[in-house]
Design an enzyme around this catalytic site. Structure first.
Site, PDB file in Angstrom:
ATOM      1  N   LYS A   1      37.359  34.405  43.779  1.00 48.42           N
ATOM      2  CA  LYS A   1      38.666  34.493  43.123  1.00 48.42           C
ATOM      3  C   LYS A   1      38.462  35.192  41.795  1.00 48.42           C
ATOM      4  O   LYS A   1      37.535  34.887  41.045  1.00 48.42           O
ATOM      5  CB  LYS A   1      39.198  33.070  42.888  1.00 48.42           C
ATOM      6  CG  LYS A   1      40.630  33.036  42.435  1.00 48.42           C
ATOM      7  CD  LYS A   1      41.599  33.172  43.585  1.00 48.42           C
ATOM      8  CE  LYS A   1      43.024  33.413  43.098  1.00 48.42           C
ATOM      9  NZ  LYS A   1      43.291  34.827  42.760  1.00 48.42           N
TER      10      LYS A   1
ATOM     11  N   LYS B   1      33.951  29.276  35.589  1.00 45.22           N
ATOM     12  CA  LYS B   1      35.315  28.853  35.238  1.00 45.22           C
ATOM     13  C   LYS B   1      35.937  28.063  36.400  1.00 45.22           C
ATOM     14  O   LYS B   1      36.473  26.975  36.203  1.00 45.22           O
ATOM     15  CB  LYS B   1      36.147  30.116  34.942  1.00 45.22           C
ATOM     16  CG  LYS B   1      37.510  29.857  34.359  1.00 45.22           C
ATOM     17  CD  LYS B   1      38.333  31.163  34.243  1.00 45.22           C
ATOM     18  CE  LYS B   1      37.641  32.240  33.475  1.00 45.22           C
ATOM     19  NZ  LYS B   1      38.498  33.444  33.282  1.00 45.22           N
TER      20      LYS B   1
ATOM     21  N   LYS C   1      35.454  39.615  40.685  1.00 45.96           N
ATOM     22  CA  LYS C   1      36.237  40.456  39.763  1.00 45.96           C
ATOM     23  C   LYS C   1      36.198  41.870  40.306  1.00 45.96           C
ATOM     24  O   LYS C   1      35.246  42.264  40.988  1.00 45.96           O
ATOM     25  CB  LYS C   1      35.610  40.415  38.363  1.00 45.96           C
ATOM     26  CG  LYS C   1      36.572  40.762  37.258  1.00 45.96           C
ATOM     27  CD  LYS C   1      37.476  39.584  36.941  1.00 45.96           C
ATOM     28  CE  LYS C   1      38.251  39.760  35.684  1.00 45.96           C
ATOM     29  NZ  LYS C   1      38.785  38.492  35.180  1.00 45.96           N
TER      30      LYS C   1
ATOM     31  N   THR D   1      48.275  31.827  31.879  1.00 50.04           N
ATOM     32  CA  THR D   1      47.052  31.978  31.070  1.00 50.04           C
ATOM     33  C   THR D   1      47.370  31.742  29.594  1.00 50.04           C
ATOM     34  O   THR D   1      46.694  30.968  28.907  1.00 50.04           O
ATOM     35  CB  THR D   1      46.429  33.372  31.285  1.00 50.04           C
ATOM     36  OG1 THR D   1      46.340  33.624  32.683  1.00 50.04           O
ATOM     37  CG2 THR D   1      45.052  33.460  30.656  1.00 50.04           C
TER      38      THR D   1
ATOM     39  N   ASN E   1      49.826  40.414  28.727  1.00 48.85           N
ATOM     40  CA  ASN E   1      50.236  39.195  29.430  1.00 48.85           C
ATOM     41  C   ASN E   1      49.732  37.944  28.705  1.00 48.85           C
ATOM     42  O   ASN E   1      50.510  37.033  28.409  1.00 48.85           O
ATOM     43  CB  ASN E   1      49.707  39.231  30.874  1.00 48.85           C
ATOM     44  CG  ASN E   1      49.973  37.923  31.588  1.00 48.85           C
ATOM     45  OD1 ASN E   1      49.207  36.981  31.472  1.00 48.85           O
ATOM     46  ND2 ASN E   1      51.082  37.842  32.294  1.00 48.85           N
TER      47      ASN E   1
ATOM     48  N   SER F   1      46.803  30.318  39.730  1.00 45.78           N
ATOM     49  CA  SER F   1      46.548  31.150  40.914  1.00 45.78           C
ATOM     50  C   SER F   1      46.162  30.270  42.098  1.00 45.78           C
ATOM     51  O   SER F   1      46.586  30.494  43.235  1.00 45.78           O
ATOM     52  CB  SER F   1      45.415  32.145  40.635  1.00 45.78           C
ATOM     53  OG  SER F   1      45.913  33.280  39.991  1.00 45.78           O
TER      54      SER F   1
HETATM   55  N1  LIG Z   1      46.023  38.114  33.014  1.00 51.31           N
HETATM   56  C1  LIG Z   1      45.427  36.949  33.232  1.00 51.31           C
HETATM   57  O1  LIG Z   1      45.974  36.062  33.884  1.00 51.31           O
HETATM   58  C2  LIG Z   1      44.089  36.678  32.631  1.00 51.31           C
HETATM   59  C3  LIG Z   1      43.503  37.514  31.715  1.00 51.31           C
HETATM   60  N2  LIG Z   1      42.343  37.151  31.096  1.00 51.31           N
HETATM   61  C4  LIG Z   1      41.724  38.007  30.094  1.00 51.31           C
HETATM   62  O2  LIG Z   1      42.615  38.163  28.985  1.00 51.31           O
HETATM   63  C5  LIG Z   1      42.392  39.447  28.397  1.00 51.31           C
HETATM   64  C6  LIG Z   1      43.706  40.188  28.312  1.00 51.31           C
HETATM   65  O3  LIG Z   1      44.238  40.333  29.618  1.00 51.31           O
HETATM   66  P1  LIG Z   1      45.791  40.661  29.889  1.00 51.31           P
HETATM   67  O4  LIG Z   1      46.614  40.107  28.789  1.00 51.31           O
HETATM   68  O5  LIG Z   1      46.051  40.288  31.283  1.00 51.31           O
HETATM   69  O6  LIG Z   1      45.785  42.238  29.791  1.00 51.31           O
HETATM   70  P2  LIG Z   1      47.042  43.206  29.495  1.00 51.31           P
HETATM   71  O7  LIG Z   1      46.649  44.528  30.043  1.00 51.31           O
HETATM   72  O8  LIG Z   1      48.309  42.598  29.908  1.00 51.31           O
HETATM   73  O9  LIG Z   1      47.043  43.284  27.889  1.00 51.31           O
HETATM   74  C7  LIG Z   1      45.955  43.727  27.153  1.00 51.31           C
HETATM   75  C8  LIG Z   1      46.358  43.807  25.696  1.00 51.31           C
HETATM   76  O10 LIG Z   1      45.198  44.159  24.928  1.00 51.31           O
HETATM   77  C9  LIG Z   1      45.567  45.216  24.049  1.00 51.31           C
HETATM   78  N3  LIG Z   1      44.405  46.004  23.659  1.00 51.31           N
HETATM   79  C10 LIG Z   1      43.722  46.906  24.379  1.00 51.31           C
HETATM   80  N4  LIG Z   1      42.770  47.463  23.630  1.00 51.31           N
HETATM   81  C11 LIG Z   1      42.858  46.884  22.412  1.00 51.31           C
HETATM   82  C12 LIG Z   1      42.149  47.028  21.192  1.00 51.31           C
HETATM   83  N5  LIG Z   1      41.161  47.900  21.090  1.00 51.31           N
HETATM   84  N6  LIG Z   1      42.517  46.250  20.145  1.00 51.31           N
HETATM   85  C13 LIG Z   1      43.523  45.377  20.242  1.00 51.31           C
HETATM   86  N7  LIG Z   1      44.236  45.186  21.355  1.00 51.31           N
HETATM   87  C14 LIG Z   1      43.897  45.937  22.433  1.00 51.31           C
HETATM   88  C15 LIG Z   1      46.591  46.017  24.826  1.00 51.31           C
HETATM   89  O11 LIG Z   1      47.348  46.867  23.976  1.00 51.31           O
HETATM   90  C16 LIG Z   1      47.408  44.884  25.421  1.00 51.31           C
HETATM   91  O12 LIG Z   1      48.328  44.398  24.461  1.00 51.31           O
HETATM   92  C17 LIG Z   1      41.310  40.122  29.243  1.00 51.31           C
HETATM   93  O13 LIG Z   1      40.049  39.825  28.686  1.00 51.31           O
HETATM   94  C18 LIG Z   1      41.444  39.419  30.577  1.00 51.31           C
HETATM   95  O14 LIG Z   1      40.253  39.458  31.332  1.00 51.31           O
HETATM   96  C19 LIG Z   1      41.724  35.965  31.371  1.00 51.31           C
HETATM   97  C20 LIG Z   1      42.253  35.104  32.272  1.00 51.31           C
HETATM   98  C21 LIG Z   1      43.423  35.428  33.056  1.00 51.31           C
HETATM   99  O1  LIG Z   2      44.077  34.291  38.521  1.00 52.15           O
HETATM  100  C1  LIG Z   2      43.007  34.637  38.982  1.00 52.15           C
HETATM  101  O2  LIG Z   2      42.685  34.502  40.154  1.00 52.15           O
HETATM  102  C2  LIG Z   2      41.935  35.262  38.117  1.00 52.15           C
HETATM  103  C3  LIG Z   2      42.248  35.322  36.679  1.00 52.15           C
HETATM  104  C4  LIG Z   2      41.140  36.045  35.997  1.00 52.15           C
HETATM  105  O3  LIG Z   2      40.844  37.169  36.338  1.00 52.15           O
HETATM  106  C5  LIG Z   2      40.393  35.390  34.947  1.00 52.15           C
HETATM  107  O4  LIG Z   2      40.500  34.168  34.791  1.00 52.15           O
HETATM  108  O5  LIG Z   2      39.627  36.076  34.243  1.00 52.15           O
END
Ligand SMILES: NC(=O)C1=CN([C@@H]2O[C@H](COP(=O)(O)OP(=O)(O)OC[C@H]3O[C@@H](n4cnc5c(N)ncnc54)[C@H](O)[C@@H]3O)[C@@H](O)[C@H]2O)C=CC1
Ligand SMILES: O=C(O)CCC(=O)C(=O)O
Length: 408
Positions: A61, A85, A97, A181, A212, A341
């Protein structure tokens, strides 16, 4: 980073040599080429990856990431973290991943759709509801998951919603997954504040990333009464010591695609923002943003790792020596996403939909339990929250590997 962290946890657990080797290395690393016809008629070939770390406890996952920095090494590290995790949270999964090295911001919706569909087609022999279940990560969203569902279901000849999670609700996604998240991040921060005797309504937070995770962490923290003083994204960083209005910022980002030039705050250097005084610092974007050069300068009470791998091992050592920052490690802090999820997958397998209230209440129960387990283990064994969280996760995986045995 992931290997170093694993070694620290495995040393603590004094893992049997065979189990240790089998826990450490991924089961499968898949690389595919993904040709896409760009809108100008040219064909561009992208590289796509999926790493399935282990399948001993169930299907792998983990998210799918679209970002220019995606590489097989990054995806392998992220897959490894997903193991610990899922195990820490008690979810019946191994870690996986995936990602495509691309810049989604420079691609049209048509190009993104074609790339996602072709990637899914290349992945068909390796994925399935009982083998590998993807979800959104950086640069991907519910729409990306809808395209994957469509390709997989078309090949199966019937709708298979359990092939991915984080789908749109109308396509049998779960209520609450979009905000899960960020909601979990805010929930664990509030738990940490409680332990430190900080009242939510008197606290401040700084958030790096307004996608997100960052945006939903911001909404929930603001709802708890926390003042958000700084926010950054790829376009820049903004600062308002009196508090940034998250609803107005969301409208601004919807119009301009970034936090830059938000009228309700001043501009600040993104690096300087990270070292401003605050109660919670929330990296919610990239890896390795807390490093040896800035770890000593942090002025937060809580470091809440919403992103995966935001702190380097060198920075970890500095923070441990300082001893004044309460770390909520990534595998706990951002575990709300994969937990919901799991709820989505369960709902899909049961052909049943839960309400948002049910989802979020079950999520909080599971996060609370994991949070207390990590705190208790760290206190009892006099170790950092990171090593405690990883050791708890690794231990669960190691038990299963040992019990299942090794075919000679
Ligand atoms: N989406 C999810 O459910 C989950 C995400 N994560 C982690 O959370 C983190 C963010 O993921 P999401 O919010 O889903 O991605 P996203 O693509 O929705 O948002 C990423 C954000 O980071 C910003 N960003 C990119 N480069 C940057 C920089 N150099 N400085 C400052 N901001 C910057 C972007 O502008 C955007 O606002 C990642 O590490 C991801 O692996 C962890 C668990 C679950
Ligand atoms: O929701 C999922 O299955 C994975 C979320 C994820 O990529 C993470 O926790 O880093």
């Amino acid at each position: 980073m992931a290997s170093t962290q694993f070694d620290r946890a495995a040393d603590y657990l004094d893992l049997d040599q065979s189990v240790r080797e089998r826990c450490k290395w991924p089961k499968r690393l898949i690389t595919v080429t993904v040709p896409v016809q760009r809108d100008n008629g040219d064909t561009e070939v992208f590289f796509g990856y999926r790493v399935q770390h282990h399948l001993s406890r169930g299907p792998v996952k983990g998210g799918l990431r679209f970002h220019p920095n995606v590489s097989i090494g990054e995806v392998a590290a992220l897959a490894m973290w997903m193991n610990w995790k899922c195990a820490l949270m008690g979810l019946p999964y191994g870690g996986g991943k995936g990602g495509i090295a691309c810049d989604p911001r420079s691609m049209s919706t048509r190009e993104l759709e074609n790339m996602t569909r072709r990637f899914t087609t290349e992945m068909l022999p390796f994925i399935g509801p009982e083998t590998d279940v993807m979800a959104p990560d950086m640069g991907t969203n519910a729409q990306t998951m809808a395209w994957i569902t469509d390709v997989y279901s078309t090949h199966a000849g019937h709708l298979v919603p359990s092939i991915v999670t984080g789908k749109p609700v109308e396509l049998l996604g779960s209520e609450g997954r979009t905000q899960a998240t960020g909601h979990g991040v805010a929930f664990t921060i509030s738990r940490a504040f409680y332990k430190l005797g900080i009242e939510d309504t008197k606290a401040t937070a700084i958030i790096q990333g307004f996608g997100n995770v960052g945006a939903h962490a911001a909404y929930t923290l603001a709802r708890y009464g926390v003042t958000i003083t700084g926010i950054s994204d790829i376009t820049g960083a903004i600062w308002n010591p009196k508090g940034i209005d998250i609803n107005q910022l969301t409208e601004h980002v919807a119009k301009t695609h970034g936090v830059k030039d938000f009228p309700g705050a001043d501009a600040i250097d993104p690096e300087e923002m990270l070292t401003q005084p605050c109660d919670a610092l929330v990296p919610a974007a990239l890896e390795q943003v807390i490093h040896a050069d800035n770890a000593g300068k942090l002025q937060c009470r809580v470091l809440a790792e919403a992103a995966n791998g935001p702190t380097t091992p060198e920075a970890d050592t500095i923070l441990e020596e300082r001893g004044d920052i309460f770390l909520i490690p990534d595998v706990l802090c951002n575990a709300g996403g994969v937990t919901v999820s799991y709820f989505e997958w369960v709902q899909n397998l049961q052909h049943y939909q839960w309400s948002e209230q049910e989802v979020l209440s079950k999520l909080e129960t599971m996060l609370e339990k994991a949070f207390e387990n990590v705190m208790h283990f760290a206190e009892t064994n006099q170790m950092s929250h990171r090593v405690a969280a990883l050791a708890l996760g690794v231990h669960e995986v190691a038990k299963v590997k040992a019990t299942r045995g090794l075919f000679p």
